[in-house]
Design a protein around this motif. Structure first.
Motif, PDB file in Angstrom:
ATOM      1  N   LEU A   1       9.596  10.454  -8.695  1.00 57.27           N
ATOM      2  CA  LEU A   1       9.471  11.101  -7.394  1.00 57.27           C
ATOM      3  C   LEU A   1      10.768  10.920  -6.618  1.00 57.27           C
TER       4      LEU A   1
ATOM      5  N   SER B   1       4.890  11.609   3.340  1.00 61.27           N
ATOM      6  CA  SER B   1       5.255  11.051   2.038  1.00 61.27           C
ATOM      7  C   SER B   1       6.764  10.895   1.996  1.00 61.27           C
TER       8      SER B   1
ATOM      9  N   TYR C   1       8.493  11.554  -0.428  1.00 60.77           N
ATOM     10  CA  TYR C   1       8.990  12.389  -1.520  1.00 60.77           C
ATOM     11  C   TYR C   1       8.668  13.860  -1.308  1.00 60.77           C
TER      12      TYR C   1
ATOM     13  N   ILE D   1       2.039  12.334  -5.499  1.00 56.58           N
ATOM     14  CA  ILE D   1       2.419  11.601  -4.302  1.00 56.58           C
ATOM     15  C   ILE D   1       1.171  11.077  -3.598  1.00 56.58           C
TER      16      ILE D   1
ATOM     17  N   SER E   1      -4.410   7.997  -1.643  1.00 51.91           N
ATOM     18  CA  SER E   1      -3.726   7.949  -2.935  1.00 51.91           C
ATOM     19  C   SER E   1      -4.603   8.539  -4.025  1.00 51.91           C
TER      20      SER E   1
ATOM     21  N   ASN F   1      -0.756  18.073  -4.923  1.00 54.40           N
ATOM     22  CA  ASN F   1       0.704  18.047  -4.742  1.00 54.40           C
ATOM     23  C   ASN F   1       1.246  19.355  -4.185  1.00 54.40           C
TER      24      ASN F   1
ATOM     25  N   VAL G   1       5.161  20.028  -3.114  1.00 54.75           N
ATOM     26  CA  VAL G   1       6.078  19.191  -3.888  1.00 54.75           C
ATOM     27  C   VAL G   1       6.803  20.085  -4.896  1.00 54.75           C
TER      28      VAL G   1
END
Length: 399
Positions: free
Chosen positions: A37, A216, A218, A280, A291, A307, A310
């Motif tokens: 990530l 996040s 990422y 993520i 999570s 995601n 992302v």
């Protein structure tokens, strides 16, 4: 919709989740797929509540609510949101940055994208195709505000809508506020963050606990050095391997999953063959971290997370040790539901595409001559919304 350089599509039946998902070509090498990530900016993900009612609006005479409040520290940020208008009104939407400091800060806006329908790949195509690395710089005075996106009276009632904006903060932290509103003039600075909404929608019994918001570190899931070597006997989807995540054990086992591709955009609770490294977590203000590896959402369940927002990046080399040129494609199969993506074409431009349930597409191509020398390849896509996750990726020889 019209698409430039459309990916090739093939219709397939629903895919059974088992180790022998499809016959895999026994290439001379079976690469391991591993994701890390990363990305140069952090993600603000905003999908809760997905269905917006009058009580969710930022107007002082309606809900007087802020959908998301988060702190953006100095550095790069990406704000991605997706909702549906159930308010009964035509709505606007905006992203406000508030400077809580006694000194000025600087914000550079690099680009944005926006759509008021369910074709959620469009904002990403718009963002990346008109991206400014330097950005447009703004000075936000002490205790002042900057709207990095503002779309007044643009969302018809009953419509999905989504958008994305990239910005960089310098000189101090700012507070980020996502607002939906009927009248921009009715936002007077007294609205409060609504928190993680967990209601049942009166329209269709949609449970808002199943959609999320937060931050996040990422914005990218990156798999590098996925290198294939093949000969004349290899064809179709090429075999890969990846570590197997054991949810009950809470970690990766010594065994590997070997099949003709790999599953991304889904957690191991939803698909036991998910590659998992790509997923993520979302830190939700007022709630905590949600999570894919723990029972952490509002239902005390493993989150329904795909995601969204992302960017996936796949790269490696293709080595042809055969006697004729091979045409290799990077493929993507939708889940048994609709999927909207944007992908990077071979010309460097980004395109949007809407996959039907279980549709199988080729979205990147490489011609590999029989020289025995490695030919580099790369492919990128991002899942927009509304859409399902659980995507199957593969590298295939087509001739």
């Amino acid at each position: 919709m019209l698409f430039d350089l459309p990916p090739t599509r093939t219709w397939v039946a629903a895919l059974l989740l088992c180790l022998t998902l499809a016959p895999a070509a026994r290439a001379a090498t079976i690469p391991e797929v591993r994701y890390t990530l990363g990305g140069t900016r952090k993600l603000l993900f905003v999908n809760n509540p997905e269905q917006l009612y009058t009580q969710d609006l930022g107007d002082s005479n309606h809900g007087n609510k802020i959908i998301l409040t988060a702190t953006a520290t100095p550095g790069g940020w990406r704000n991605y949101f997706e909702h549906m208008n159930r308010s009964g009104y035509t709505l606007g939407y905006g992203i406000q940055l508030y400077n809580p400091n006694a000194f000025a800060v600087t914000v550079a806006v690099h680009g944005s994208g926006w759509v008021t329908n369910a074709y959620g790949g469009a904002p990403w195509r718009q963002l990346f195709n008109a991206y400014s690395q330097a950005g447009t710089s703004y000075t936000v005075p002490a205790y002042g505000v900057l709207w990095v996106m503002r779309k007044d009276a643009s969302i018809p009632n009953g419509n999905f809508f989504s958008g994305v904006v990239d910005f960089t903060v310098s000189g101090g932290s700012v507070q980020v506020h996502n607002y939906a509103y009927r009248s921009f003039a009715a936002i007077n600075g007294t609205a409060q963050y609504m928190g993680y909404v967990r209601r049942i929608s009166p329209y269709n019994n949609h449970n808002e606990s199943l959609v999320y918001k937060g931050t996040s570190p990422y914005t990218e899931a990156i798999a590098t050095q996925v290198n294939f070597t093949f000969t004349d006997s290899d064809r179709d989807e090429l075999a890969v391997s990846h570590p197997n995540y054991d949810l009950s054990a809470g970690g990766y086992t010594p065994s590997y999953v070997r099949q003709s591709g790999w599953y991304t955009n889904i957690g191991p609770a939803m698909n036991s063959y998910a590659i998992t490294q790509d997923m993520i977590s979302i830190d939700t203000p007022g709630w905590g971290v949600i999570s894919p590896l723990t029972r952490s959402d509002g239902l005390n369940a493993y989150p329904n997370f795909g995601n969204w927002g992302v960017v996936y990046k796949l790269s490696g080399t293709l080595t042809n040790k055969g006697t004729y040129t091979r045409n290799v494609s990077i493929n993507l199969r939708a889940s048994p539901d609709y999927v909207v993506i944007a992908y990077k074409g071979s010309d460097g431009k980004w395109y949007e595409y809407n996959l039907q349930p279980n549709e199988y597409i080729q979205y990147a191509w490489v011609s590999v001559p029989p020289t025995g020398q490695p030919v580099p390849y790369e492919a990128s896509f991002v899942l927009g919304g509304p859409a399902s996750g659980n995507l199957f990726q593969a590298v295939a020889i087509n001739n």
